[in-house]
Design an enzyme around this catalytic site. Structure first.
Site, PDB file in Angstrom:
ATOM      1  N   MET A  22      23.591 -28.833  10.356  1.00 29.86           N
ATOM      2  CA  MET A  22      22.599 -28.668  10.361  1.00 29.86           C
ATOM      3  C   MET A  22      21.896 -28.412   9.581  1.00 29.86           C
ATOM      4  O   MET A  22      20.707 -27.080  10.079  1.00 29.86           O
ATOM      5  CB  MET A  22      22.607 -27.689  11.563  1.00 29.86           C
ATOM      6  CG  MET A  22      24.275 -27.904  12.511  1.00 29.86           C
ATOM      7  SD  MET A  22      23.729 -26.721  14.340  1.00 29.86           S
ATOM      8  CE  MET A  22      23.782 -25.221  13.988  1.00 29.86           C
ATOM      9  N   HIS A  29      28.910 -26.803   3.028  1.00 28.62           N
ATOM     10  CA  HIS A  29      28.822 -28.336   3.205  1.00 28.62           C
ATOM     11  C   HIS A  29      28.920 -28.790   2.380  1.00 28.62           C
ATOM     12  O   HIS A  29      29.529 -29.784   2.021  1.00 28.62           O
ATOM     13  CB  HIS A  29      27.169 -28.093   3.116  1.00 28.62           C
ATOM     14  CG  HIS A  29      26.588 -27.157   4.482  1.00 28.62           C
ATOM     15  ND1 HIS A  29      25.935 -25.904   4.600  1.00 28.62           N
ATOM     16  CD2 HIS A  29      26.554 -27.010   6.145  1.00 28.62           C
ATOM     17  CE1 HIS A  29      25.154 -25.747   5.416  1.00 28.62           C
ATOM     18  NE2 HIS A  29      26.355 -26.173   6.491  1.00 28.62           N
ATOM     19  N   GLY A 139      34.737 -28.511   8.390  1.00 27.68           N
ATOM     20  CA  GLY A 139      34.929 -27.341   7.185  1.00 27.68           C
ATOM     21  C   GLY A 139      36.050 -26.980   8.389  1.00 27.68           C
ATOM     22  O   GLY A 139      35.515 -25.671  10.011  1.00 27.68           O
ATOM     23  N   SER A 178      24.864 -20.637   7.091  1.00 29.15           N
ATOM     24  CA  SER A 178      23.861 -20.002   6.770  1.00 29.15           C
ATOM     25  C   SER A 178      23.501 -19.653   8.130  1.00 29.15           C
ATOM     26  O   SER A 178      22.357 -18.779   7.532  1.00 29.15           O
ATOM     27  CB  SER A 178      23.468 -21.311   8.243  1.00 29.15           C
ATOM     28  OG  SER A 178      24.150 -22.643   7.411  1.00 29.15           O
TER      29      SER A 178
HETATM   30  P1  AMP Z   1      27.085 -26.718  10.455  1.00 25.46           P
HETATM   31  O1  AMP Z   1      25.624 -26.605   9.230  1.00 25.46           O
HETATM   32  O2  AMP Z   1      26.954 -24.713  10.464  1.00 25.46           O
HETATM   33  O3  AMP Z   1      26.667 -27.205  11.067  1.00 25.46           O
HETATM   34  O4  AMP Z   1      27.653 -27.024   9.347  1.00 25.46           O
HETATM   35  C1  AMP Z   1      28.256 -28.344   9.167  1.00 25.46           C
HETATM   36  C2  AMP Z   1      29.450 -28.379   8.595  1.00 25.46           C
HETATM   37  O5  AMP Z   1      29.940 -27.281   7.265  1.00 25.46           O
HETATM   38  C3  AMP Z   1      30.890 -27.675   9.351  1.00 25.46           C
HETATM   39  O6  AMP Z   1      31.834 -28.737   9.204  1.00 25.46           O
HETATM   40  C4  AMP Z   1      31.183 -26.945   9.464  1.00 25.46           C
HETATM   41  O7  AMP Z   1      32.590 -26.178   9.367  1.00 25.46           O
HETATM   42  C5  AMP Z   1      31.272 -26.745   7.849  1.00 25.46           C
HETATM   43  N1  AMP Z   1      31.327 -25.641   6.815  1.00 25.46           N
HETATM   44  C6  AMP Z   1      30.328 -24.439   6.880  1.00 25.46           C
HETATM   45  N2  AMP Z   1      30.618 -22.945   6.481  1.00 25.46           N
HETATM   46  C7  AMP Z   1      31.142 -23.414   5.744  1.00 25.46           C
HETATM   47  C8  AMP Z   1      32.513 -23.759   4.339  1.00 25.46           C
HETATM   48  N3  AMP Z   1      31.746 -21.785   4.535  1.00 25.46           N
HETATM   49  N4  AMP Z   1      33.936 -23.703   4.120  1.00 25.46           N
HETATM   50  C9  AMP Z   1      33.588 -24.839   4.671  1.00 25.46           C
HETATM   51  N5  AMP Z   1      32.448 -25.640   5.205  1.00 25.46           N
HETATM   52  C10 AMP Z   1      32.152 -25.359   6.354  1.00 25.46           C
END
Ligand code: AMP
Length: 284
Positions: A22, A29, A139, A178
């Site tokens: 996102m 990420h 993640g 984020s």
């Molecule tokens: P988001 O932008 O929050 O939807 O996250 C996108 C991807 O990044 C998802 O698969 C999350 O699980 C992964 N992600 C977010 N934060 C972390 C983190 N601290 N460590 C590893 N992966 C992450």
């Protein structure tokens, strides 16, 4: 934009890796992007703040967005395509088909955030259909999401392998997110309580505790000791099936929690007793 993505996919006789995000990219990420780059010939990063996965009254409007900065960050990672569709491209007028992953979607995060996993499963299904990746990277930070997505892919026979990578943390232990950008200075300091609670539960586990409710109680007590934090839930489940457990056995165990710090809600988790090459490990 979707037609460009479809064309890319048709023209490639190479492995494609998709990293759905996102945006507001951070090192969590980027760890997914790095692994996608290592494993795949073509790397696609999607940046889409998906409205359907925000429950009513959540932070959809104020969710951080900076595509220019995200694109600049990704230039250092040799990404082939950034797929940043508009809402109308993903959800055309009269959009009416949603994907619901039963059971798994209803507890914990799903119970606290009604409709959240329906939104996640729907957008992931669309992204997988548009990009048709060989691998998609997620993640462990969003543990329940990884299980929902794996179930979706299996049940609907998508030809994508789901790769789950460890949670990236600050030195303090705070998992990168984020949403950390919402925290003021005091809340940020207090936010370490999520990792502290998980680490304490791991110690208790390592000392031999095998009662799920006593491990949950340890997490509850640690969070209660932080005045700025309010526990939403703590779950102790089978890490692979998400079944609730009472007496822990030799299966890997997922301890997950959600905590409110002021207006911000953060999640974190860790897996105990995951065996790698026959050796028990605790990973985060
Ligand atoms: P988001 O932008 O929050 O939807 O996250 C996108 C991807 O990044 C998802 O698969 C999350 O699980 C992964 N992600 C977010 N934060 C972390 C983190 N601290 N460590 C590893 N992966 C992450």
């Amino acid at each position: 934009m979707t037609s460009v993505a479809r064309k890319v996919r048709r023209e490639q006789d190479q492995t494609i890796g998709l990293v759905p995000t996102m945006g507001a990219l951070h090192d969590g990420h980027l760890s997914l992007v790095r692994e996608a780059r290592r494993m795949c010939d073509v790397v696609v990063v999607s940046v889409f703040v998906n409205p359907t996965q925000f429950a009513f009254g959540e932070d959809f409007e104020r969710y951080p967005r900076d595509l220019t900065k995200d694109a600049a960050v990704l230039t250092d990672y040799n990404v082939d395509y950034i797929f940043a569709p508009t809402i109308e491209e993903i959800y055309p007028k009269d959009f009416s088909t949603y994907v619901t992953v039963g059971g798994l979607s209803e507890q914990f995060e799903g119970a606290s955030r009604p409709g959240h996993f329906r939104g996640v499963a729907t957008v992931v299904a669309i992204l997988l259909n548009v990009v048709r990746p060989d691998f998609a990277f997620f993640g462990q930070k969003d543990a329940q999401q990884t299980l929902v997505v794996k179930r979706l892919v299996r049940d609907l026979a998508f030809e994508t392998e789901i790769v789950v990578l460890p949670t990236v943390r600050e030195e303090s232990g705070l998992a990168l997110s984020s949403r950390n950008a919402y925290l003021d200075e005091d809340e940020r300091r207090a936010a370490v309580v999520l990792y502290r609670a998980l680490s304490r539960a791991r110690e208790v586990y390592n000392e031999g505790e095998r009662s799920a409710s006593r491990l949950a109680a340890s997490v509850t007590a640690t969070v209660a000791a932080e005045p700025l934090a309010q526990l939403d839930y703590v779950s102790v489940t089978d890490a692979d099936t998400f079944e609730s457990l009472e007496k822990l056995d030799d299966r890997p165990v997922l301890i997950a929690l959600a905590v409110h710090l002021g207006k911000t809600r953060l999640i974190d988790n860790l897996v105990l007793n995951r065996k790698k090459n026959g050796v028990s490990t605790a990973n985060s």
